[in-house]
Motif scaffolding. Structure first.
Motif: not given
Length: 120
Positions: A91-100
């Protein structure tokens, strides 16, 4: 919900209204999902009522998920495949990477019958 870990509470009915109040504590190790709370009468031994409760993590979601057909494809043949573009951001706008990510979705036919499909 049918497990052997049933918790039993004995309650006395209010003499004026025939009702009772009870606080039920959900065990810390209970599995998330639907569970049934049953009201049982002892003599004669029978079920008088039931309600379904859902045990879930009450935290608000912290990630936004957006889905769109890749290349703008909207019409797919019955035996065809579609590439889905999935984007996750906090919600802060940063990408979520490396998660299944596990994906479940339903496809409805013209009669409204749904078929569950899964992917990853």
């Amino acid at each position: 919900s049918g497990s052997s870990d049933a918790v039993e509470l004995t309650a006395t009915l209010d003499s004026e209204f025939g009702s009772f109040n009870a606080d039920l504590t959900v065990p810390a190790d209970v599995k998330y999902g639907d569970h049934t709370v049953r009201l049982l009468q002892r003599d004669p031994n029978r079920q008088c009522g039931a309600a379904t409760i859902t045990v879930a993590d009450p935290r608000p979601p912290t990630v936004r998920l957006s889905l769109a057909p890749a290349n703008g494809e909207q019409v797919i043949a019955r035996t065809g495949t579609v590439d889905i573009e999935v984007r996750t951001t906090t919600y802060a706008g940063t990408a979520v990477a490396g998660q299944a990510l596990a994906v479940q979705f339903h496809v409805e036919d013209l009669q409204g019958r749904a078929e569950e499909l899964t992917g990853s």
